[in-house]
Design a protein around this motif. Structure first.
Motif, mmCIF file in Angstrom:
data_model
loop_
_atom_site.group_PDB
_atom_site.id
_atom_site.type_symbol
_atom_site.label_atom_id
_atom_site.label_comp_id
_atom_site.label_asym_id
_atom_site.label_seq_id
_atom_site.Cartn_x
_atom_site.Cartn_y
_atom_site.Cartn_z
ATOM 1 N N ARG A 33 26.097 40.353 35.460
ATOM 2 C CA ARG A 33 25.005 40.919 34.645
ATOM 3 C C ARG A 33 23.891 41.474 35.519
ATOM 4 O O ARG A 33 23.071 42.267 35.067
ATOM 5 N N ARG A 46 37.005 35.724 27.895
ATOM 6 C CA ARG A 46 35.555 35.845 27.741
ATOM 7 C C ARG A 46 35.010 36.966 28.616
ATOM 8 O O ARG A 46 34.169 37.760 28.188
ATOM 9 N N GLU A 95 33.057 40.148 27.279
ATOM 10 C CA GLU A 95 31.648 40.386 27.593
ATOM 11 C C GLU A 95 31.466 41.663 28.423
ATOM 12 O O GLU A 95 30.449 42.339 28.298
#
Ligand code: GLA
Length: 735
Positions: free
Chosen positions: A467, A512, A516
């Motif tokens: 991120r 996941r 994401e």
């Protein structure tokens, strides 16, 4: 198409060219395997189950129940009640007793294909496939079993899996759960498996099938370098182009066993599933256990047909994500360039040079986190080492982006170094058997991902890094096998569940991650190619094939890998010479042509390689852009195998319309006074005329030949002066 013939109690499953028949037999409702092979018009060939021959069915001859069990072709045999061949299902009751026998209860035919909870699996729409769900039971155990069979309309594949359900009041234990079984007559088969080692993954082995049990497997917690979740039984005369093939490939990445057993009556039982060693799963009342999927292929058209069937299935019905049909960015990975010795400036100098040559992505490998300056520490400390990466990760990524390049990063999320902050904080997070020091491998332990808090914590660390900057690719590595299988998170009678729970956690983490970060290109890796299997392909469209990047060693590795998996999945890079794994020196051009058969990239310090090699990179980049669509999407044919002939290797790809084809020819050792070599091409349009161009030999003038002549008479590849030389030949249809 799936039909139920009620009168005869036969299920007939058809793909375009194959049929699979299941019969329900006797008042006790045994589920028998009747037939799998070329497509049949007739449904009733139930005589193949030989229930009319002695010892007959038990209701007609209860004296010989045991003999019946021991020769009947079961669809899903359970152990302990009389079938003394190896079973697919082992059950132990709470009282400690073993044994089961399944009888048919009911069926459902579904459009499409249901997913398998928590597991990777092939998929397809209602138009593309249909699924038979056979419900069976053992009323003494209090157990139901759902056998799932899916047939595809566009590809000759049957997939199978099994779900075990506790419908009783007491818990019981599953000591073995295989996913598929094929009981057939042995017709003097050969057995093909893939075997290897680190740096020598997936070499093809073919041997005669004899009496007794023959198997391959892994108990390493990964599908492994050594053996592969694949097994084929083939006719003695089966070649690339013709002959019968029965193949099984497991959509699973952990412990497995693939087995063939030839029994006293010359029957063969071919089976595949989770390896039973150290496996024991407790099923409480109402709980169920889902076994992973097996892909079955039958063809009478030889190994090329098996290969193209699997390639098509995996490209259309297994691989997901936006890259599955897309050209992948040409990457440069710094592992062999710098190992742990890098910093921001070094990486940027590689990126600058690489981008000027047309390379599209920089991948920062191991060594960017914690105090990781060698391989003995810091796994688990997934925070950027800002002493090495001055200015931080975002600065580096932004600078790389400014050069017009993407940025990728390496992780090894399943591991923990004893010398890490994570281990100092959570020493109980590593797999270990209490009281016994766990074995280290590459000076690391395996994280106990069967514990949710462990998997969640690692996922969050990885995701936080992703991120924090514009990271577009992840190499997910796994560098040691599972040993010392003990978890503090599970009671004594569930310790046998750890390896499978570990795999489920890895799958969940990757699910996941891809949810994401849907634009991320994920590449799996495991010390090179120890986890190259259909399970991982469900999450990542490509997998690093081997740490051995030598172009000649790669011929055998890529031949074995491409026998099952599309070229678009094979991580292949050009590296520097002498090769780091083997010390061999090969021409840069050959390294490029061999890597072109995979995802294509570089694994070298582009600022330090010889000038002549560097100059060749833009040409290789251009070849990649020109031919990658064809290589990625085309049908793949094996023309010659260096591992068999010890002289040269040759493979071909052809587009669906047969308008274009690319042939790669590699001469391994050169010989004095030798003439050109004749090779026969495959699967061109007979009547079409093709221009044949030797891409990297301008001395040979392009010529035009018919497809017919190219396939029957072939082409001549002139003798190449020097060892390890390669030719790329491009064919374009003119009409
Ligand atoms: C494994 C991989 C290599 C490299 C190293 C880093 O061996 O296969 O490509 O990433 O780990 O430690």
């Amino acid at each position: 198409m799936i039909t139920y013939h009620e009168q005869e109690r036969i299920f007939k499953l058809d793909t375009p060219n194959t049929s699979y028949l299941i019969g329900i037999v006797d008042e006790e409702n045994f589920i028998g395997h009747i037939y799998y092979g070329k497509r049949l018009r007739d449904a009733d060939v139930s005589y193949l189950m030989r229930t009319e021959e002695a010892p007959f069915v038990p209701s007609g001859n209860n004296r010989e129940r045991c003999s019946f069990y021991d020769c009947f072709p079961f669809e899903y045999p359970a152990g302990g009640t009389g079938d003394c061949r190896e079973s697919c299902l082992g059950v132990r009751t709470a009282g400690g007793h073993a044994g089961a026998m399944l009888s048919y209860v009911s069926y459902e035919i579904l459009e499409g294909k249901p997913g398998l909870a928590g597991l990777p699996a092939t998929f397809g729409t209602a138009e593309e496939c249909a699924t038979l769900k056979l419900l069976c039971e053992d009323k003494y155990v209090g157990m139901q079993v759902e056998l799932l069979y899916t047939v595809f309309q566009d590809v000759d594949v049957v997939t199978r899996s099994a779900k075990i359900i506790n419908i009783g009041k007491e818990p019981f234990y599953l000591t073995k759960v295989f996913s598929a079984c094929l009981d057939m007559d042995n017709r003097d088969y050969d057995m093909i498996t893939l075997n290897g080692a680190w740096g020598r993954e997936r070499h093809i082995q073919r041997k005669t099938l004899g009496y007794g049990i023959q198997n391959v497997g892994s108990i390493r917690g990964e599908s492994s370098h050594q053996e592969h979740p694949f097994l084929a039984l083939v006719d003695k005369n089966t070649s690339q182009e013709s002959g019968e093939v029965y193949a099984m490939n497991f959509v699973y990445s952990g412990n497995f066993r693939a087995q063939a057993e030839v029994s006293q009556f010359d029957y063969v039982r071919m089976s595949m599933g989770i390896h039973p060693e150290n496996f024991c799963w407790k099923l409480e009342a109402e709980e169920s256990f889902q076994a992973p999927e097996v892909v079955l292929v039958y063809t009478d058209k030889g190994l090329d047909a098996m290969t193209n069937t699997l390639h098509k299935l995996y490209r259309k019905h297994l691989i997901r994500g936006e890259y599955r049909n897309k050209k992948r960015p040409i990457l440069i990975n710094n592992w062999e360039a710098t190992y742990f010795d890098f910093d921001t400036e070094k990486l940027l100098s590689i990126a600058r040079e690489a981008s000027s040559l047309g390379i599209e992505m920089l991948v920062m490998d191991d060594g960017w986190f914690g105090r990781r300056n060698q391989d003995d520490c810091a796994l688990g400390d997934w925070q950027v080492n800002e002493e090495k990466l001055k200015g931080g990760l975002k600065y580096l990524v932004d600078e790389v982006n400014k050069l017009g390049m993407k940025f990728g990063i390496w992780f090894e999320p399943e591991m923990i170094s004893p010398d890490s902050d994570l281990y100092r904080k959570h020493p109980d997070w590593a797999l270990a058997v209490p009281g016994r020091p766990a074995a280290q491998a590459r000076q690391q332990y395996v994280l106990d991902l069967s514990r949710k808090e462990v998997a969640d914590c690692v996922y969050e660390m990885v995701a936080a890094v992703l991120r924090s900057a514009n990271i577009e690719y992840v190499k997910w590595d796994m560098n040691r096998p599972l040993t010392d299988i003990g978890s503090l998170g599970l009671p004594a009678d569930r310790q046998g569940e750890i390896c499978h729970r570990f795999m489920l956690a890895v799958y969940e983490m990757q699910e996941r991650l891809t949810k994401e970060f849907p634009h991320l290109l994920l590449e799996n890796c495991s010390s090179g190619g120890a986890r190259f299997d259909p399970g991982m392909l469900y999450y990542s469209p490509q997998i690093w094939c081997s740490d051995d990047t030598d172009a000649i060693e790669r011929l055998e590795i890529q031949e074995g890998t491409a026998m099952l998996y599309p070229l678009s999945t094979m991580g292949a890079h050009v590296s520097d010479c002498p090769n780091h794994a083997i010390g061999r020196v090969t021409p840069f051009e050959t390294r490029g042509l061999v890597a072109l058969a995979g995802t294509f990239g570089y694994e070298l310090d582009v600022t330090r390689i010889p000038e002549d090699d560097r100059k060749m990179i833009p040409e290789q980049v251009a070849l990649y852009h020109k031919y990658n669509d064809l290589i990625r999407e085309g049908d793949y044919y094996r023309i010659a195998s260096y591992s068999q002939n010890h002289k040269f290797d040759c493979w071909q790809v052809v587009d669906e319309e047969k308008k274009e084809s690319l042939v790669t020819f590699v001469q391994v050792m050169s010989r004095a006074n030798f003439k050109s070599r004749r090779i026969l091409l495959k699967e061109l349009a007979e009547e079409a005329r093709y221009e044949v161009r030797f891409v990297n030999d301008e001395k040979i003038q392009p010529k035009v030949y018919s497809g017919d002549a190219l396939m029957k008479a072939g082409i001549l590849v002139p003798e190449l002066h020097g060892d390890f030389r390669a030719r790329l030949i491009h064919l374009t249809a003119l009409d």
